[in-house]
Scaffold this motif. Structure first.
Motif, PDB file in Angstrom:
ATOM      1  N   ARG A 172       0.832  -1.217   0.000  1.00  0.00           N
ATOM      2  CA  ARG A 172       0.000   0.000   0.000  1.00  0.00           C
ATOM      3  C   ARG A 172       0.862   1.261   0.000  1.00  0.00           C
ATOM      4  NH1 ARG A 172      -0.334  -2.392   5.016  1.00  0.00           N
ATOM      5  NH2 ARG A 172       0.664  -1.145   6.659  1.00  0.00           N
TER       6      ARG A 172
ATOM      7  N   ASN B 288      -7.109  -3.464  -6.782  1.00  0.00           N
ATOM      8  CA  ASN B 288      -7.939  -2.338  -7.221  1.00  0.00           C
ATOM      9  C   ASN B 288      -8.884  -2.854  -8.300  1.00  0.00           C
ATOM     10  OD1 ASN B 288      -4.726  -1.211  -7.495  1.00  0.00           O
ATOM     11  ND2 ASN B 288      -5.990  -0.477  -5.815  1.00  0.00           N
TER      12      ASN B 288
ATOM     13  N   GLY C 290     -15.550  -1.007   1.343  1.00  0.00           N
ATOM     14  CA  GLY C 290     -14.185  -1.457   1.081  1.00  0.00           C
ATOM     15  C   GLY C 290     -13.436  -0.430   0.250  1.00  0.00           C
ATOM     16  N   THR C 291     -12.784   0.529   0.941  1.00  0.00           N
ATOM     17  CA  THR C 291     -12.048   1.591   0.258  1.00  0.00           C
ATOM     18  C   THR C 291     -10.731   1.080  -0.313  1.00  0.00           C
ATOM     19  OG1 THR C 291     -12.913   3.033   2.010  1.00  0.00           O
ATOM     20  CG2 THR C 291     -11.274   3.988   0.509  1.00  0.00           C
ATOM     21  N   TYR C 292     -10.062   0.209   0.475  1.00  0.00           N
ATOM     22  CA  TYR C 292      -8.714  -0.268   0.155  1.00  0.00           C
ATOM     23  C   TYR C 292      -7.822   0.954  -0.032  1.00  0.00           C
ATOM     24  CZ  TYR C 292      -4.907  -3.036  -1.881  1.00  0.00           C
ATOM     25  OH  TYR C 292      -3.690  -3.590  -2.150  1.00  0.00           O
ATOM     26  N   CYS C 293      -7.176   1.134  -1.216  1.00  0.00           N
ATOM     27  CA  CYS C 293      -6.272   2.286  -1.380  1.00  0.00           C
ATOM     28  C   CYS C 293      -6.952   3.491  -2.010  1.00  0.00           C
ATOM     29  CB  CYS C 293      -5.059   1.884  -2.204  1.00  0.00           C
ATOM     30  SG  CYS C 293      -4.009   0.687  -1.355  1.00  0.00           S
TER      31      CYS C 293
ATOM     32  N   GLU D 148     -14.069   1.718   5.385  1.00  0.00           N
ATOM     33  CA  GLU D 148     -12.843   0.922   5.386  1.00  0.00           C
ATOM     34  C   GLU D 148     -12.457   0.614   6.831  1.00  0.00           C
ATOM     35  OE1 GLU D 148     -10.781  -0.677   3.137  1.00  0.00           O
ATOM     36  OE2 GLU D 148      -9.988  -1.320   5.080  1.00  0.00           O
TER      37      GLU D 148
ATOM     38  N   ASN E 209      -9.719  -1.259   7.889  1.00  0.00           N
ATOM     39  CA  ASN E 209      -8.288  -1.425   8.168  1.00  0.00           C
ATOM     40  C   ASN E 209      -7.639  -0.044   8.233  1.00  0.00           C
ATOM     41  OD1 ASN E 209      -5.451  -1.459   7.441  1.00  0.00           O
ATOM     42  ND2 ASN E 209      -5.716  -3.684   7.198  1.00  0.00           N
TER      43      ASN E 209
ATOM     44  N   PHE F 279      -4.961   0.785   5.512  1.00  0.00           N
ATOM     45  CA  PHE F 279      -5.512   1.059   4.169  1.00  0.00           C
ATOM     46  C   PHE F 279      -6.220   2.407   4.172  1.00  0.00           C
ATOM     47  CE2 PHE F 279      -4.011  -2.741   2.744  1.00  0.00           C
ATOM     48  CZ  PHE F 279      -4.735  -3.888   2.992  1.00  0.00           C
TER      49      PHE F 279
ATOM     50  N   HIS G  96     -15.728  -5.148  -0.841  1.00  0.00           N
ATOM     51  CA  HIS G  96     -15.017  -5.524   0.390  1.00  0.00           C
ATOM     52  C   HIS G  96     -14.939  -7.039   0.480  1.00  0.00           C
ATOM     53  CE1 HIS G  96     -19.168  -5.805   1.307  1.00  0.00           C
ATOM     54  NE2 HIS G  96     -19.144  -5.550   2.601  1.00  0.00           N
ATOM     55  N   TRP G  97     -14.805  -7.613   1.663  1.00  0.00           N
ATOM     56  CA  TRP G  97     -14.670  -9.078   1.759  1.00  0.00           C
ATOM     57  C   TRP G  97     -15.887  -9.704   1.100  1.00  0.00           C
ATOM     58  CZ3 TRP G  97     -10.068  -8.709   2.116  1.00  0.00           C
ATOM     59  CH2 TRP G  97      -9.303  -8.397   3.233  1.00  0.00           C
TER      60      TRP G  97
END
Ligand code: 610
Ligand code: MG
Length: 214
Positions: free
Chosen positions: A6, A41, A66-69, A90, A92, A95, A142-143
């Motif tokens: 990340r 992504n 789920g944003t992630y990056c 998000e 985490n 992230f 997301h998951w």
């Protein structure tokens, strides 16, 4: 010392993208992930489908799970009308921290509310916390085992209305079979899928489009 993926994605953005230019941020991440290291992504091929759905729905309210990056966050936010409310969840913190900086580099921090926490905790609180009645568009990324439970939770919390659109990534890979089964057998949803490929690969993948009809 060890630099996480990340962090390398964020560095690629800060090195190769122009501040305030969302398209250059998207391009920088796609170049990094296709030339250097794969990352989850949504990518450019599915990203163009996402863009067309956002433009067609022209949503006043959007939820991303789920944003992630922040890659799809930037794609969506760059297409929204000025009055739109866009929430991305998000859980985490690492992230979330990278995503905030990616979104800021694109100059879109005023268009997005990144909420750090679990969808199952936050979905029930959205109405009162953000003054949002229903969502015009939800992007699920997301998951995969949370897609079904969170969709049911959104229904229970009255966040979905006739005409709401749900767009789900990865219904083939990694897959969300229980979700696909549920929405296909429910009279509430009109669904179809866009054929595509898994980001940065040649593997078959679909984006699953759901229109709520009642
Ligand atoms: O696993 C995948 N995505 C999971 C994405 C997960 C992201 O959503 C957050 N999250 C999870 N539950 C959450 C609940 N609440 C908030 N954030 C949450 C995680 O912290 C992560 O940032 C995936 C995998 C592949 N793949 O090829 O293997 C391809 C893809 O496009 C994918 O999206
Ligand atoms: Mg995905």
């Amino acid at each position: 010392q060890f630099v996480s993926l990340r962090q390398r994605i964020l560095s690629a953005v800060q090195k190769n993208a122009t501040r305030g230019d969302p398209r250059s941020v998207i391009r920088a991440i796609d170049q990094f992930c296709s030339q250097k290291e794969w990352a989850m992504n949504v990518g450019n091929e599915k990203g163009c489908i996402l863009d067309s759905v956002v433009s067609e729905v022209n949503p006043a309210t959007v939820l991303e799970l789920g944003t992630y990056c922040g890659y799809s966050t930037v794609r969506i936010a760059s297409l929204l009308p000025p009055y739109a409310k866009f929430i991305t969840l998000e859980f985490n913190p690492d992230f979330a921290a990278v995503a905030r900086q990616v979104i800021a580099w694109a100059g879109l921090e005023d268009k997005v509310q990144l909420v750090e926490g679990a969808s199952s905790d936050w979905i029930p609180k959205i109405k009162e916390q953000f003054g949002i009645k229903t969502f015009d568009l939800v992007f699920l990324d997301h998951w995969k085992e949370h897609y079904l439970s969170d969709t049911k939770l959104m229904e229970e919390c009255g966040l979905l209305r006739k005409g709401s659109v749900l767009l789900a990534d990865n219904v083939i890979c990694p897959g969300a079979p229980d979700y696909v089964e549920y929405v296909r057998s429910s009279p509430r949803y009109k669904s179809h899928y866009f054929r595509s490929h898994l980001e940065y690969t040649k593997a078959e993948e679909n984006l699953w489009y759901l229109g709520i009809i009642e």
